[in-house]
Design an enzyme around this catalytic site. Structure first.
Site, mmCIF file in Angstrom:
data_model
loop_
_atom_site.group_PDB
_atom_site.id
_atom_site.type_symbol
_atom_site.label_atom_id
_atom_site.label_comp_id
_atom_site.label_asym_id
_atom_site.label_seq_id
_atom_site.Cartn_x
_atom_site.Cartn_y
_atom_site.Cartn_z
ATOM 1 N N GLY A 1 0.818 -1.203 0.000
ATOM 2 C CA GLY A 1 0.000 0.000 0.000
ATOM 3 C C GLY A 1 0.855 1.257 0.000
ATOM 4 O O GLY A 1 2.024 1.260 -0.386
ATOM 5 N N GLY A 3 2.083 2.836 2.501
ATOM 6 C CA GLY A 3 3.221 2.776 3.424
ATOM 7 C C GLY A 3 4.486 2.263 2.767
ATOM 8 O O GLY A 3 5.568 2.842 2.921
ATOM 9 N N TYR A 181 -15.348 5.876 9.396
ATOM 10 C CA TYR A 181 -14.096 6.235 8.726
ATOM 11 C C TYR A 181 -14.014 7.744 8.531
ATOM 12 O O TYR A 181 -13.008 8.375 8.873
ATOM 13 C CB TYR A 181 -13.996 5.519 7.382
#
Length: 320
Positions: A1, A3, A181
């Site tokens: 992802g 990161g 979220y």
């Protein structure tokens, strides 16, 4: 992802940095480290195990980091979850009829819901993972972040889905709604604003970024895989009209990397930095003023401090 892409891009900017990867899974952190070293064999890369949704894990990781390091220059607060996401197709159809479809597709406003639950600490899971775990980590690492020769930086991954309408101070964990979220990301924006007010004088600066719509494991859980395969050509076309459709983790990390190269003293601390990509694939960063109420930001911060006090009493054996 995002990161992993961020780690690789940071090393492209400066191969001398020491990266410490924080992951919930030891295996995942080791696999990530191997991927980074495959492209940057001389890099200094270490790992630490931390589950941001588990406060005992956060406190243990913070204690370990305090033992390992004398200072931290950057903390990228990127962990996040979106459990059981559901698309409201009726709202999408209404958006098409009212001319609001593009706005809805770029912000997920009104079309994305989640089913949250309590975690082992008795906190709402999304709030705990997306905000409170990060908040506790920052608080526990304060000695490594403040008072250094050069400014230290917090860079939070927020979202264009962070909306005030999904957030309530009386329900800041979002136990009663279905947009946990969005609520957690708006609370992230509020928290960053207050951290700047409290800690800029001590050399700690906080910024928030939006990576745009990136195709990651989190995104792929929203719809069945076969639908994504059908939609992907359309999404590449949408990018000609919606610059926040960054789509790839590399593009999504653009704002994170841009902030890595800036002097924080000259940044607007009420701005969110968005990763953007043109239809032809050129990456750039767009600064947008955040829609935040600074009084509510202070009130949320006080609530977070009160909640912190409760859990530090509970986990006093994990403190120095």
């Amino acid at each position: 992802g995002v990161g992993l892409a961020l780690c690789q891009r940071l090393l492209e900017e400066d191969g001398r940095i020491h990266l410490c990867i924080a992951c919930r899974s030891v295996q995942k952190s080791e696999d990530t480290r191997d991927l980074i070293l495959a492209s940057h064999p001389a890099a200094q890369v270490s790992t630490v195990e931390v589950d941001l949704g588990n406060l005992a894990s956060v406190l243990r990781a913070a204690r370990e980091l305090r033992c390992r390091f004398q200072r931290l220059d950057f903390v990228f607060l990127n962990a996040g979850i979106m459990p059981n996401p559901q698309v409201n197709f009726k709202a999408l159809w209404h958006g098409l009829l009212t001319g609001k479809l593009l706005h809805m597709l770029t912000t997920a406003e009104g079309i994305m819901t989640q089913t949250d639950r309590l975690n082992g600490d008795g906190l709402q899971e999304v709030f705990a993972t997306n905000l409170f775990g990060h908040f506790i980590l920052v608080r526990q690492l304060q000695a490594l972040l403040c008072g250094n020769e050069k400014p230290s930086r917090l860079i939070w991954t927020s979202s264009s889905n962070a909306r005030e309408s999904a957030f309530s101070l009386s329900d800041y964990q979002h136990a009663k709604g279905q947009e946990s979220y969005s609520s957690s990301k708006y609370a992230t924006d509020l928290t960053s604003v207050v951290l700047n007010r409290k800690f800029n004088s001590q050399g700690l600066y906080s910024s928030v970024v939006c990576p745009g719509l990136v195709m990651t494991n989190m995104t792929y859980r929203i719809l069945p895989v076969f639908l994504w395969k059908l939609l992907m050509p359309i999404m590449w076309l949408i990018r000609f009209f919606a610059k926040t459709y960054t789509l790839t983790p590399y593009n999504g990390a653009e704002a994170h990397v841009w902030l890595f190269k800036q002097k924080p003293e000259y940044l607007d601390l009420l701005v969110k930095y968005h990763s953007c990509t043109t239809g032809l694939g050129k990456c750039y960063v767009e600064a947008r003023k955040m829609d935040v109420d600074e009084e509510n930001a202070e009130k949320l911060y006080q609530k977070l401090l009160e909640l912190e006090e409760q859990f530090l009493d509970k986990y006093s054996d994990l403190l120095d």
